[in-house]
Design a protein around this motif. Structure first.
Motif, PDB file in Angstrom:
ATOM      1  N   LEU A 110       0.842  -1.206   0.000  1.00 57.12           N
ATOM      2  CA  LEU A 110       0.000   0.000   0.000  1.00 57.12           C
ATOM      3  C   LEU A 110       0.876   1.253   0.000  1.00 57.12           C
ATOM      4  O   LEU A 110       1.806   1.378   0.797  1.00 57.12           O
ATOM      5  N   LEU A 111       0.566   2.152  -0.921  1.00 57.15           N
ATOM      6  CA  LEU A 111       1.279   3.437  -0.966  1.00 57.15           C
ATOM      7  C   LEU A 111       0.230   4.537  -0.991  1.00 57.15           C
ATOM      8  O   LEU A 111      -0.423   4.765  -2.015  1.00 57.15           O
ATOM      9  N   ASP A 112       0.049   5.208   0.150  1.00 60.62           N
ATOM     10  CA  ASP A 112      -0.922   6.304   0.240  1.00 60.62           C
ATOM     11  C   ASP A 112      -0.161   7.611   0.061  1.00 60.62           C
ATOM     12  O   ASP A 112       0.668   7.977   0.894  1.00 60.62           O
ATOM     13  N   THR A 113      -0.436   8.295  -1.047  1.00 63.70           N
ATOM     14  CA  THR A 113       0.343   9.497  -1.383  1.00 63.70           C
ATOM     15  C   THR A 113      -0.356  10.792  -0.943  1.00 63.70           C
ATOM     16  O   THR A 113       0.041  11.863  -1.383  1.00 63.70           O
ATOM     17  N   SER A 114      -1.373  10.664  -0.059  1.00 63.61           N
ATOM     18  CA  SER A 114      -2.134  11.861   0.344  1.00 63.61           C
ATOM     19  C   SER A 114      -1.218  12.984   0.826  1.00 63.61           C
ATOM     20  O   SER A 114      -1.437  14.147   0.519  1.00 63.61           O
ATOM     21  N   SER A 115      -0.206  12.623   1.625  1.00 62.60           N
ATOM     22  CA  SER A 115       0.690  13.682   2.099  1.00 62.60           C
ATOM     23  C   SER A 115       2.122  13.387   1.667  1.00 62.60           C
ATOM     24  O   SER A 115       3.070  13.514   2.439  1.00 62.60           O
ATOM     25  N   MET A 116       2.254  12.990   0.410  1.00 62.96           N
ATOM     26  CA  MET A 116       3.569  12.614  -0.115  1.00 62.96           C
ATOM     27  C   MET A 116       3.792  13.287  -1.459  1.00 62.96           C
ATOM     28  O   MET A 116       2.857  13.397  -2.254  1.00 62.96           O
ATOM     29  N   SER A 117       5.009  13.726  -1.720  1.00 62.82           N
ATOM     30  CA  SER A 117       5.291  14.320  -3.033  1.00 62.82           C
ATOM     31  C   SER A 117       5.437  13.208  -4.068  1.00 62.82           C
ATOM     32  O   SER A 117       5.645  12.038  -3.718  1.00 62.82           O
ATOM     33  N   ALA A 118       5.369  13.592  -5.339  1.00 62.02           N
ATOM     34  CA  ALA A 118       5.567  12.610  -6.413  1.00 62.02           C
ATOM     35  C   ALA A 118       6.977  12.022  -6.314  1.00 62.02           C
ATOM     36  O   ALA A 118       7.168  10.814  -6.488  1.00 62.02           O
ATOM     37  N   ASP A 119       7.967  12.872  -5.992  1.00 65.57           N
ATOM     38  CA  ASP A 119       9.356  12.389  -5.855  1.00 65.57           C
ATOM     39  C   ASP A 119       9.444  11.277  -4.815  1.00 65.57           C
ATOM     40  O   ASP A 119      10.089  10.250  -5.044  1.00 65.57           O
ATOM     41  N   ALA A 120       8.782  11.509  -3.674  1.00 65.48           N
ATOM     42  CA  ALA A 120       8.839  10.530  -2.587  1.00 65.48           C
ATOM     43  C   ALA A 120       8.142   9.231  -2.991  1.00 65.48           C
ATOM     44  O   ALA A 120       8.605   8.136  -2.654  1.00 65.48           O
ATOM     45  N   ALA A 121       7.049   9.346  -3.740  1.00 70.62           N
ATOM     46  CA  ALA A 121       6.322   8.150  -4.171  1.00 70.62           C
ATOM     47  C   ALA A 121       7.172   7.336  -5.159  1.00 70.62           C
ATOM     48  O   ALA A 121       7.218   6.105  -5.088  1.00 70.62           O
ATOM     49  N   VAL A 122       7.854   8.034  -6.054  1.00 69.04           N
ATOM     50  CA  VAL A 122       8.728   7.350  -7.024  1.00 69.04           C
ATOM     51  C   VAL A 122       9.850   6.630  -6.272  1.00 69.04           C
ATOM     52  O   VAL A 122      10.144   5.452  -6.528  1.00 69.04           O
ATOM     53  N   ARG A 123      10.445   7.337  -5.304  1.00 64.86           N
ATOM     54  CA  ARG A 123      11.545   6.757  -4.506  1.00 64.86           C
ATOM     55  C   ARG A 123      11.056   5.503  -3.775  1.00 64.86           C
ATOM     56  O   ARG A 123      11.727   4.475  -3.744  1.00 64.86           O
ATOM     57  N   PHE A 124       9.845   5.570  -3.225  1.00 62.13           N
ATOM     58  CA  PHE A 124       9.263   4.445  -2.487  1.00 62.13           C
ATOM     59  C   PHE A 124       9.182   3.199  -3.381  1.00 62.13           C
ATOM     60  O   PHE A 124       9.569   2.102  -2.982  1.00 62.13           O
TER      61      PHE A 124
END
Ligand code: DC
Length: 224
Positions: free
Chosen positions: A199-213
């Motif tokens: 699960l990756l909830d990007t509600s309070s995450m930048s696109a950069d952080a989501a890509v890194r994840f």
């Protein structure tokens, strides 16, 4: 089974406007993998149906439209039967239409092999609703990427305004809720968070952080 089981697939599924498209294309670029935006095929089916005067509820007439899509992806643009439909396929009409044509089993079946054909070496990042459940059940990594409906509506609103288009936050939010409901409750390949998906909830995450994840999860998966 998919035709190229040896080729790794990263499946990124999630609701509309969750940012999966952005994350998937950046992860694919980082890894040098191919990219499948499966939603584009449902959007193109909706656009082709509109052009052919076929109703979104007419499953029998929609199946051959989906099977016969004459699509060309080139230089970031999309062509349908020789017409540049890059903008038309992103319109709200095409978005709602895509979600409506996608409920039909015959439409989904007509698009299955076309999606699997994207699985080519060295690997594929595929985003959609049923990448991990139906199209590539043997995906090496499955991610369920989501965000709250309010955040998704805001992101979509900003995108439209930046493009100089008019937008209404309230109606975007309402549209998203209806599409979520249709995508989750349909009988064929509904949107679900699979037990083997991260699960990756990007509600309070930048696109950069989501890509890194996703890249970190992939590196970990490969080192096992
Ligand atoms: O990801 P998207 O917003 O471009 O997708 C548009 C619609 O297409 C979505 O509301 C449901 C449908 N879809 C689907 O049913 N299965 C997929 N794998 C991708 C999209």
């Amino acid at each position: 089974m998919s035709p190229m089981p040896g080729v790794p697939v990263i499946a990124i599924d999630g609701p509309s406007a969750s940012g999966k498209g952005t994350v998937a294309s950046r992860v694919a670029a980082e890894l040098g993998f191919h990219l499948l935006d499966s939603g584009a095929l449902y959007r193109l089916t909706a656009v082709a149906a509109l052009r052919a005067g076929v109703g979104f509820d007419d499953e029998n007439a929609l199946a051959p439209v989906a099977a016969g899509l004459d699509v060309r992806f080139a230089g970031g643009e999309t062509w349908l039967a020789g017409e540049n439909v890059s903008e038309a396929m992103r319109s709200e009409l095409a978005s709602v239409g895509a979600s409506k044509v996608a409920v039909h089993g015959a439409v989904r079946a007509a698009l299955l092999e076309r999606q699997r054909a994207f699985r080519e070496a060295p690997g594929l990042v595929a985003d959609g609703r049923d990448m991990g459940s139906v199209v590539f059940p043997d995906a090496a990594l499955k991610v369920f990427l989501t965000a709250s409906v309010d955040i998704r509506a805001e992101r979509r609103y900003k995108q439209l305004i930046e493009k100089g288009l008019s937008a209404n936050l309230e109606s975007l939010s309402q549209d998203l809720r209806e599409r979520d409901e249709r995508d989750r409750s349909r009988a064929h390949a509904p949107l679900v968070q699979l037990p083997d998906a991260i699960l990756l909830d990007t509600s309070s995450m930048s696109a950069d952080a989501a890509v890194r994840f996703v890249l970190d999860a992939w590196a970990q998966r490969k080192s096992k």
